[in-house]
Design a protein around this motif. Structure first.
Motif, PDB file in Angstrom:
ATOM      1  N   LYS A 240      -0.893 -14.888  -4.851  1.00 41.69           N
ATOM      2  CA  LYS A 240      -2.175 -15.261  -5.466  1.00 41.69           C
ATOM      3  C   LYS A 240      -3.324 -14.589  -4.733  1.00 41.69           C
ATOM      4  O   LYS A 240      -4.313 -14.199  -5.328  1.00 41.69           O
ATOM      5  N   LYS A 241      -3.140 -14.480  -3.439  1.00 40.03           N
ATOM      6  CA  LYS A 241      -4.217 -13.900  -2.633  1.00 40.03           C
ATOM      7  C   LYS A 241      -4.095 -12.384  -2.554  1.00 40.03           C
ATOM      8  O   LYS A 241      -4.958 -11.725  -1.996  1.00 40.03           O
ATOM      9  N   ALA A 242      -3.008 -11.903  -3.051  1.00 37.95           N
ATOM     10  CA  ALA A 242      -2.748 -10.468  -2.927  1.00 37.95           C
ATOM     11  C   ALA A 242      -3.926  -9.634  -3.392  1.00 37.95           C
ATOM     12  O   ALA A 242      -4.665 -10.016  -4.289  1.00 37.95           O
ATOM     13  N   LYS A 243      -4.057  -8.531  -2.748  1.00 39.68           N
ATOM     14  CA  LYS A 243      -5.172  -7.642  -3.100  1.00 39.68           C
ATOM     15  C   LYS A 243      -4.860  -6.863  -4.365  1.00 39.68           C
ATOM     16  O   LYS A 243      -5.726  -6.250  -4.961  1.00 39.68           O
ATOM     17  N   LYS A 244      -3.615  -6.876  -4.712  1.00 39.94           N
ATOM     18  CA  LYS A 244      -3.185  -6.142  -5.898  1.00 39.94           C
ATOM     19  C   LYS A 244      -3.634  -4.695  -5.853  1.00 39.94           C
ATOM     20  O   LYS A 244      -4.345  -4.207  -6.718  1.00 39.94           O
ATOM     21  N   LEU A 245      -3.163  -4.049  -4.861  1.00 41.15           N
ATOM     22  CA  LEU A 245      -3.538  -2.649  -4.681  1.00 41.15           C
ATOM     23  C   LEU A 245      -2.628  -1.728  -5.497  1.00 41.15           C
ATOM     24  O   LEU A 245      -1.498  -2.075  -5.795  1.00 41.15           O
ATOM     25  N   SER A 246      -3.169  -0.611  -5.826  1.00 47.33           N
ATOM     26  CA  SER A 246      -2.352   0.405  -6.481  1.00 47.33           C
ATOM     27  C   SER A 246      -1.638   1.197  -5.402  1.00 47.33           C
ATOM     28  O   SER A 246      -1.959   1.079  -4.217  1.00 47.33           O
ATOM     29  N   LEU A 247      -0.723   1.970  -5.840  1.00 50.80           N
ATOM     30  CA  LEU A 247       0.088   2.734  -4.887  1.00 50.80           C
ATOM     31  C   LEU A 247      -0.793   3.576  -3.965  1.00 50.80           C
ATOM     32  O   LEU A 247      -0.553   3.673  -2.766  1.00 50.80           O
ATOM     33  N   MET A 248      -1.810   4.152  -4.552  1.00 52.33           N
ATOM     34  CA  MET A 248      -2.641   5.055  -3.766  1.00 52.33           C
ATOM     35  C   MET A 248      -3.586   4.327  -2.812  1.00 52.33           C
ATOM     36  O   MET A 248      -4.149   4.929  -1.911  1.00 52.33           O
ATOM     37  N   GLU A 249      -3.762   3.070  -3.051  1.00 52.54           N
ATOM     38  CA  GLU A 249      -4.692   2.329  -2.199  1.00 52.54           C
ATOM     39  C   GLU A 249      -4.031   1.788  -0.944  1.00 52.54           C
ATOM     40  O   GLU A 249      -4.688   1.285  -0.054  1.00 52.54           O
ATOM     41  N   LEU A 250      -2.736   1.924  -0.928  1.00 49.41           N
ATOM     42  CA  LEU A 250      -2.007   1.415   0.233  1.00 49.41           C
ATOM     43  C   LEU A 250      -2.334   2.236   1.475  1.00 49.41           C
ATOM     44  O   LEU A 250      -2.495   3.451   1.405  1.00 49.41           O
ATOM     45  N   THR A 251      -2.434   1.533   2.556  1.00 48.93           N
ATOM     46  CA  THR A 251      -2.664   2.221   3.822  1.00 48.93           C
ATOM     47  C   THR A 251      -1.555   1.857   4.785  1.00 48.93           C
ATOM     48  O   THR A 251      -0.617   1.154   4.429  1.00 48.93           O
ATOM     49  N   GLU A 252      -1.710   2.304   5.975  1.00 50.84           N
ATOM     50  CA  GLU A 252      -0.695   2.046   6.984  1.00 50.84           C
ATOM     51  C   GLU A 252      -0.598   0.576   7.328  1.00 50.84           C
ATOM     52  O   GLU A 252       0.385   0.124   7.879  1.00 50.84           O
ATOM     53  N   ARG A 253      -1.637  -0.132   7.031  1.00 49.83           N
ATOM     54  CA  ARG A 253      -1.586  -1.554   7.386  1.00 49.83           C
ATOM     55  C   ARG A 253      -1.857  -2.486   6.226  1.00 49.83           C
ATOM     56  O   ARG A 253      -2.435  -3.548   6.391  1.00 49.83           O
ATOM     57  N   THR A 254      -1.416  -2.068   5.049  1.00 46.07           N
ATOM     58  CA  THR A 254      -1.478  -2.986   3.917  1.00 46.07           C
ATOM     59  C   THR A 254      -0.055  -3.269   3.485  1.00 46.07           C
ATOM     60  O   THR A 254       0.791  -2.383   3.509  1.00 46.07           O
ATOM     61  N   CYS A 255       0.147  -4.465   3.103  1.00 44.75           N
ATOM     62  CA  CYS A 255       1.491  -4.886   2.687  1.00 44.75           C
ATOM     63  C   CYS A 255       1.938  -4.079   1.479  1.00 44.75           C
ATOM     64  O   CYS A 255       1.246  -3.995   0.484  1.00 44.75           O
ATOM     65  N   LYS A 256       3.110  -3.501   1.600  1.00 43.73           N
ATOM     66  CA  LYS A 256       3.603  -2.637   0.545  1.00 43.73           C
ATOM     67  C   LYS A 256       4.608  -3.339  -0.354  1.00 43.73           C
ATOM     68  O   LYS A 256       5.433  -2.687  -1.000  1.00 43.73           O
ATOM     69  N   TRP A 257       4.516  -4.607  -0.399  1.00 47.62           N
ATOM     70  CA  TRP A 257       5.443  -5.354  -1.257  1.00 47.62           C
ATOM     71  C   TRP A 257       5.044  -5.183  -2.724  1.00 47.62           C
ATOM     72  O   TRP A 257       3.915  -5.463  -3.113  1.00 47.62           O
ATOM     73  N   PRO A 258       5.996  -4.702  -3.511  1.00 51.42           N
ATOM     74  CA  PRO A 258       5.710  -4.473  -4.926  1.00 51.42           C
ATOM     75  C   PRO A 258       5.852  -5.755  -5.737  1.00 51.42           C
ATOM     76  O   PRO A 258       6.748  -6.558  -5.486  1.00 51.42           O
ATOM     77  N   VAL A 259       5.002  -5.916  -6.669  1.00 51.29           N
ATOM     78  CA  VAL A 259       5.065  -7.101  -7.519  1.00 51.29           C
ATOM     79  C   VAL A 259       4.927  -6.675  -8.971  1.00 51.29           C
ATOM     80  O   VAL A 259       4.046  -5.891  -9.322  1.00 51.29           O
ATOM     81  N   GLY A 260       5.799  -7.199  -9.775  1.00 55.20           N
ATOM     82  CA  GLY A 260       5.703  -6.923 -11.200  1.00 55.20           C
ATOM     83  C   GLY A 260       6.552  -5.744 -11.632  1.00 55.20           C
ATOM     84  O   GLY A 260       7.403  -5.259 -10.886  1.00 55.20           O
ATOM     85  N   ASP A 261       6.332  -5.344 -12.836  1.00 52.27           N
ATOM     86  CA  ASP A 261       7.104  -4.253 -13.410  1.00 52.27           C
ATOM     87  C   ASP A 261       6.283  -2.972 -13.414  1.00 52.27           C
ATOM     88  O   ASP A 261       5.225  -2.911 -14.014  1.00 52.27           O
ATOM     89  N   PRO A 262       6.793  -1.985 -12.726  1.00 51.01           N
ATOM     90  CA  PRO A 262       6.075  -0.702 -12.623  1.00 51.01           C
ATOM     91  C   PRO A 262       5.831  -0.074 -13.991  1.00 51.01           C
ATOM     92  O   PRO A 262       4.945   0.750 -14.148  1.00 51.01           O
ATOM     93  N   ALA A 263       6.636  -0.498 -14.952  1.00 48.64           N
ATOM     94  CA  ALA A 263       6.493   0.103 -16.277  1.00 48.64           C
ATOM     95  C   ALA A 263       5.308  -0.489 -17.035  1.00 48.64           C
ATOM     96  O   ALA A 263       4.895   0.014 -18.067  1.00 48.64           O
TER      97      ALA A 263
END
Length: 183
Positions: A123-146
């Motif tokens: 719920k609190k997730a930043k909901k970042l796009s792939l490109m917004e990820l940095t070295e210190r952002t959680c890279k846990w994927p959520v949802g359907d990439p499609a």
DNA sequence: CCCTGATTCGC
DNA sequence: GCGAATCAGG
């Protein structure tokens, strides 16, 4: 900047939501996380436990002689306290391409607590796009990439890990509970 | 190294 | 009361 009523309230609110002091400070602006923490303490809500709920841990014993904790190996204990059936939300998480994103809780038995925490954290997730990820952002994927209903957690990671605390919990679940894999 | 909160202490 | 510096930990 001073601690106006509004700012204090926001502080309380965010702290109550489990936001980190630095995040709160960033939100408030004009203060450092130290200031936030200091204020939190002065307000007496250092512990995120509400009043009355936590029996606290009165340890005024001048004779500290409890017991030494012995660890047989590593991996935290992961007891399965609640036989909670927990609906099996057939979540389909398709991992992009050859990315080392090993999640996929399903198979393993993750403690309900961990899963709950994940749900909560999403719920609190930043909901970042792939490109917004940095070295210190959680890279846990959520949802359907499609679909466009796909994003990465994006919350601050803990230590050197690729995920935030909550997701580390389910990602690196020590497979100790069910290791009897005779083969 | 990045981060977290906890505590101290001069202001 | 305030918060920077510092401490202790992950």
């Amino acid at each position: 900047m001073s601690w106006t009523d509004e700012r204090v309230e926001l502080l309380k609110k965010m702290w109550g939501e489990g936001q980190s002091a630095s995040q709160i400070a960033k939100e408030l602006g004009g203060v450092t996380r130290n200031a936030v923490i200091g204020k939190v303490h002065r307000l007496g809500l250092s512990n995120r436990a509400g009043p009355g709920a936590a029996p606290a841990k009165p340890e005024p014993k001048p004779e500290p002689k409890p017991k030494a904790a012995a660890k047989p190996a590593e991996a935290e204990a992961a007891p399965a306290p609640e036989p909670k059936p927990a609906s099996t939300p057939a979540r389909k998480q398709i991992i992009p391409a050859g990315q080392p994103l090993p999640p996929q809780p399903s198979a393993n038995e993750i403690s309900p607590e961990a899963l709950a925490k994940v749900s909560e954290v999403e719920k609190k997730a930043k909901k970042l796009s792939l490109m917004e990820l940095t070295e210190r952002t959680c890279k846990w994927p959520v949802g359907d990439p499609a679909t466009d209903d796909f994003w990465f957690c994006g919350l601050p990671v803990k230590a050197g890990k690729p995920y935030c605390e909550a997701h580390v919990g389910v990602a690196f679940q020590p497979l100790s509970a069910r290791r009897d894999r005779r083969r």
